[in-house]
Write an enzyme that holds these catalytic residues in place. Structure first.
Site, PDB file in Angstrom:
ATOM      1  N   HIS A 151       0.835  -1.193   0.046  1.00 48.30           N
ATOM      2  CA  HIS A 151       0.028   0.097   0.033  1.00 48.30           C
ATOM      3  C   HIS A 151       0.883   1.250  -0.034  1.00 48.30           C
ATOM      4  CE1 HIS A 151      -3.057  -3.077   0.588  1.00 48.30           C
ATOM      5  NE2 HIS A 151      -3.767  -2.015  -0.131  1.00 48.30           N
TER       6      HIS A 151
ATOM      7  N   GLU B 191     -10.037 -11.856  -6.347  1.00 46.38           N
ATOM      8  CA  GLU B 191      -8.836 -11.816  -6.062  1.00 46.38           C
ATOM      9  C   GLU B 191      -8.700 -13.126  -5.356  1.00 46.38           C
ATOM     10  OE1 GLU B 191      -8.494  -8.131  -3.823  1.00 46.38           O
ATOM     11  OE2 GLU B 191     -10.644  -8.389  -2.962  1.00 46.38           O
TER      12      GLU B 191
ATOM     13  N   ASP C 287      -3.758  -9.353  -4.888  1.00 48.28           N
ATOM     14  CA  ASP C 287      -4.052 -10.319  -4.095  1.00 48.28           C
ATOM     15  C   ASP C 287      -4.124 -11.702  -4.846  1.00 48.28           C
ATOM     16  OD1 ASP C 287      -4.040  -9.658  -1.540  1.00 48.28           O
ATOM     17  OD2 ASP C 287      -5.925  -8.448  -1.845  1.00 48.28           O
TER      18      ASP C 287
ATOM     19  N   CYS D   6      -8.135  -3.972 -11.435  1.00 50.18           N
ATOM     20  CA  CYS D   6      -7.808  -2.820 -10.744  1.00 50.18           C
ATOM     21  C   CYS D   6      -6.679  -3.196  -9.785  1.00 50.18           C
ATOM     22  CB  CYS D   6      -8.847  -2.472  -9.864  1.00 50.18           C
ATOM     23  SG  CYS D   6      -9.568  -3.786  -8.514  1.00 50.18           S
TER      24      CYS D   6
HETATM   25  C1  PEP Z   1      -5.947  -6.052  -5.316  1.00 52.95           C
HETATM   26  O1  PEP Z   1      -5.850  -7.011  -4.599  1.00 52.95           O
HETATM   27  O2  PEP Z   1      -5.380  -6.356  -6.592  1.00 52.95           O
HETATM   28  C2  PEP Z   1      -6.468  -4.770  -4.932  1.00 52.95           C
HETATM   29  C3  PEP Z   1      -6.861  -4.291  -5.912  1.00 52.95           C
HETATM   30  O3  PEP Z   1      -6.909  -4.924  -4.015  1.00 52.95           O
HETATM   31  P1  PEP Z   1      -5.782  -3.992  -2.823  1.00 52.95           P
HETATM   32  O4  PEP Z   1      -4.554  -3.992  -3.367  1.00 52.95           O
HETATM   33  O5  PEP Z   1      -6.421  -3.069  -2.100  1.00 52.95           O
HETATM   34  O6  PEP Z   1      -5.695  -5.282  -1.831  1.00 52.95           O
HETATM   35 MG    MG Z   2      -6.904  -6.997  -2.630  1.00 48.73          MG
END
Ligand code: PEP
Ligand code: MG
Length: 575
Positions: free
Chosen positions: A191, A435, A459, A506
């Protein structure tokens, strides 16, 4: 002497500046007997007043960047410092036990913390305990003459060096002064990396031991393009880094010309280019970079930046601001994804052996303890829906029955609002993130019930490869271009299309320039990425032929055994 090291290039850009170490100092001390009581009390007074002035500056900055309400926590801290009862008790301990101020401070604050923490059912008192703990650290650092890192106090150009940065650390970084950051752990999908790209701060992560190699104030050169970090760069190296920075800026200026252009391939096929955001403030960057939609609004930052669960009204305002900011363009909002590496100070998450495999995201929302907060979020979303084009998706879905349960709650809240006479938009699409490999395998069944899919590769890859996305040691397994991952993605896209639904992505892979040609060939409909990758991706798509990319992806899906083979194929087809 010049030292060179390499980490993961996590956010583009180049910087040369002095290091600012964001590491927790050693606050240990020895208890000693003192003769000069007055001197000890004067040391205590000086440390208290230094802490008070530091907090005032931090608070003023927080008011500017986060608003009065979010900064209120610092008032609570200053109140602890100004508490005459506590100060009197610390002094009394110095006098009666003839111990140094450090020992007396610890004894008395420990006692207060124990009392407040003992009041288990009282959330207010629990918070006071946390306040005392925080404030004590600052006073102790002043007594010991060590620096407690406070990013808010930075007022010159620096490169932040840290073990890792939490999302709230990252959110506090002032772009005027923070020219880059370098960490020991983390990768492209952690993140901190995602936030760095949103804020357009160059970042190199996963260097293993940068915090041990660099000292405060040491000159560093950092390239978020290559992952290179040089300590004490020579004048020639500094010029090289500056030149690379200028070349990157020139490239960005070229891409900027595509801001209002359509996203079409050389043979005229359209793909939707969307951006990911974490807060309403990020919408500006989405529009500046010419994205056609928001493909992922990570709402958990609303929860993480607060002192308590955000109210329905607070959430409504945030969602409304995003929808209005996008002026009718679609906005996909993900319901809260807490757990894993995202914790809340006010919500008791159990200690788990494997938090990424544990109680998180929709699993919390569908539990008894998460039900109320889930319903509050859905109501806020439904009320905001009239201000734009809203799409809602649920994170971390493994079972069709989980989707049904979430959808049922959504339908109930929608029916309640309508019965109350509250206007709600028609045609709100409700989808899921893919995911978890189980959902990817069963996409054909899910496709009958959902309105859309958004593939969360950050994920999905870690679960498919059984390799923690934060763990450096297994990062070689984190392979977006592995044929196994491509086959899962292909399965999801084809399943969606068979039911007349759309499939987006995403995860960070959607903006990865090696992956994009493959995903175009697979027929992914929507690509959602860091806003800063949108224009580069539009430029790439414009020069590629969609039929040729189909040929490329078919080959990769059927003939390749390794990631290296896939990468070679992409190079051959995109030359
Ligand atoms: C993902 O897991 O690809 C996602 C977009 O969610 P995050 O990165 O917030 O886990
Ligand atoms: Mg995720």
């Amino acid at each position: 002497m010049t030292t060179m090291l390499k980490g993961i290039a996590a956010s583009s850009g180049v910087a040369v500046a002095k290091a600012y170490l964001l590491v927790q100092p050693d606050l240990s001390f020895e208890t000693v007997t003192v003769e000069n009581i007055e001197n000890e009390e004067a040391r205590l007074e000086a440390a208290l007043s230094a802490a008070q002035s530091e907090l005032q500056i931090i608070k003023d900055k927080a008011v500017d960047s986060l608003g009065e309400e979010a900064a209120a926590v610092f008032d609570a801290h200053m109140m602890v410092l100004a508490d005459p009862d506590m100060t009197a008790q610390i002094k009394a301990t110095i006098e009666s036990k003839k111990v140094n101020a450090e020992a007396a401070l610890k004894e008395i604050t420990d006692m207060f913390i124990a009392i407040f923490e003992g009041m288990e059912d009282n959330a207010y008192m629990q918070e006071r305990a946390a306040d005392i703990r925080d404030v004590t650290k600052r006073v102790m650092a002043n007594l010991l003459g060590v620096k407690l890192p406070s990013p808010a106090l930075i007022n010159e150009e620096v490169i932040i060096v840290a073990e890792d940065l939490t999302p709230s650390d990252t959110a506090q970084l002032d772009k005027r002064y923070v020219k880059a950051f370098v960490t020991n752990i983390g990768g492209r999908t952690s993140h901190s990396a995602i936030m760095a790209r949103t804020l357009e701060i160059p970042a190199v992560l996963g260097t293993n031991n940068i915090t041990e190699l660099v000292s405060e104030g040491q000159l560093m050169a950092v390239s978020g393009l290559t992952g290179e970090v040089v300590l004490d760069p020579t004048p020639e190296q500094q010029s090289e880094f500056h030149a690379a920075g200028e070349a990157y800026a020139a490239q960005k200026a070229e891409w900027a010309a595509l801001k209002d252009a359509e996203t079409v391939t050389a043979d005229g096929k359209h793909f939707e280019l969307a951006a990911n955001i974490g807060t309403p403030k990020d919408v500006e960057g989405v529009n500046d970079n010419g994205a056609e939609a928001i493909g992922l609004y990570r709402t958990e930052f609303l929860y993480m930046d607060a002192q308590d669960f955000p109210t329905e009204e607070d959430q409504y305002e945030a969602y409304k601001a995003v929808l209005e900011g996008m002026d009718g363009k679609p906005v996909v909002v993900r319901t809260m994804d807490i757990g894993g590496d995202k914790t809340l100070p006010y919500f008791d998450l159990p200690e788990e052996m494997n938090p990424f495999l544990g109680w998180r995201a929709l699993r919390i929302s569908l539990s008894n303890s998460g039900d109320a907060m889930f319903r509050t979020q859905l109501r806020a979303l439904l009320r905001a829906s009239v201000h734009g084009t809203l799409r809602i998706m649920f994170p971390m879905v493994a079972l069709v029955t989980e989707f049904r349960a979430a959808k049922k709650i959504y339908d109930e809240e929608k029916a309640k609002l309508i019965a109350e006479g509250v206007p709600v938009a028609e045609n709100i699409e409700v989808g899921i993130m893919i995911e978890i490999p189980a959902a990817a395998m069963l996409a054909d069944q899910f496709a009958k019930e959902v309105d859309f899919f958004s593939i969360g590769t950050n994920d999905l890859i870690q679960y498919t490869m059984a390799a923690d996305r934060m763990n450096e040691q297994v990062s070689y397994l984190y392979q977006p271009y592995n044929p196994s991952i491509l086959r899962l993605i292909n399965n999801v896209v084809k399943a969606a299309h068979a039911e007349g639904k759309w499939a987006g992505m995403c995860g960070e892979m959607a903006g990865d320039q090696t992956a994009v040609p493959l995903l175009m060939g697979i027929g992914l409909d929507e690509f959602s990425m860091s806003a800063t990758s949108v224009l580069q991706t539009r430029a790439l798509m414009k020069r590629l032929d969609s039929k040729k990319m189909e040929e490329l992806s078919n080959k990769a899906l059927t003939e390749c055994a390794t990631m290296e083979e896939v990468v070679a194929l992409v190079e051959e087809y995109t030359k």
